[in-house]
Every structure is written in C-alpha cells, then in structure tokens.
Design an enzyme around this catalytic site. Sequence first.
Site, PDB file in Angstrom:
ATOM      1  N   ASP A 169       0.858  -1.181   0.000  1.00  0.00           N
ATOM      2  CA  ASP A 169       0.000   0.000   0.000  1.00  0.00           C
ATOM      3  C   ASP A 169       0.890   1.224   0.000  1.00  0.00           C
ATOM      4  OD1 ASP A 169      -2.422  -1.394   0.083  1.00  0.00           O
ATOM      5  OD2 ASP A 169      -2.310  -1.603   2.255  1.00  0.00           O
TER       6      ASP A 169
ATOM      7  N   ASP B 189      -6.297  -1.220  -5.364  1.00  0.00           N
ATOM      8  CA  ASP B 189      -7.505  -1.069  -4.539  1.00  0.00           C
ATOM      9  C   ASP B 189      -8.434  -0.016  -5.133  1.00  0.00           C
ATOM     10  OD1 ASP B 189      -6.357  -2.882  -2.777  1.00  0.00           O
ATOM     11  OD2 ASP B 189      -5.609  -1.329  -1.424  1.00  0.00           O
TER      12      ASP B 189
END
Length: 92
Positions: A53, A67
């Site tokens: 991330d 995402d």
Amino acid sequence: LFILVPALVSAGIAVTLAVVHIHSRLLNLGLALVLGGALGNLIDRITLGYVVDFFEVRWFSVFNFADTCITVGTLLIVIAALIGGEQHGTAG
C-alpha cells in the site's frame, strides 16, 4: 485463501470478458478495472507475500492503485446494473 479466491475471481472475469459479448461500455470498463486491480494485488501477494500500500490519506485510509481500480470498477458495475438494464427484452 488470499491467493486462491482472487485467482478464481480474476479467471472468472477474464473468461467473461473474453467469451461473453457485453454491450455496455460501462460494465466492460468496470469489469476490466476490477480484473486489473485483482491481478495487481494478486501479483503482490504471490511475489512478496503481502500487498504493498502506498497512498496514505490521513483522515481516510492507506491503499494502493489496485484497490482504487477495484473500488471504482465495482462502482461502475453497480451503476451499469442500475441504469443499464436489459435493453433487448420484450415489453409486456
């Protein structure tokens, strides 16, 4: 489980996009975004063992581009389902 489920979902979407002729551009785009995001996260999981991330929004969350693609793609699929409808049905 975190590798098998995304792999099966990705395969299902890929087969759907390749075999079924979908007339809705919105639905096609949504499915393609979900597929791309799922494959991106799957590649991270297989190669690194975890998903990287790299976007951090202090008041919201930490996420990555994959995402974002999955979220936007899902939203487009829902919109296509709500406004697209079946255009070739019979009125009765």
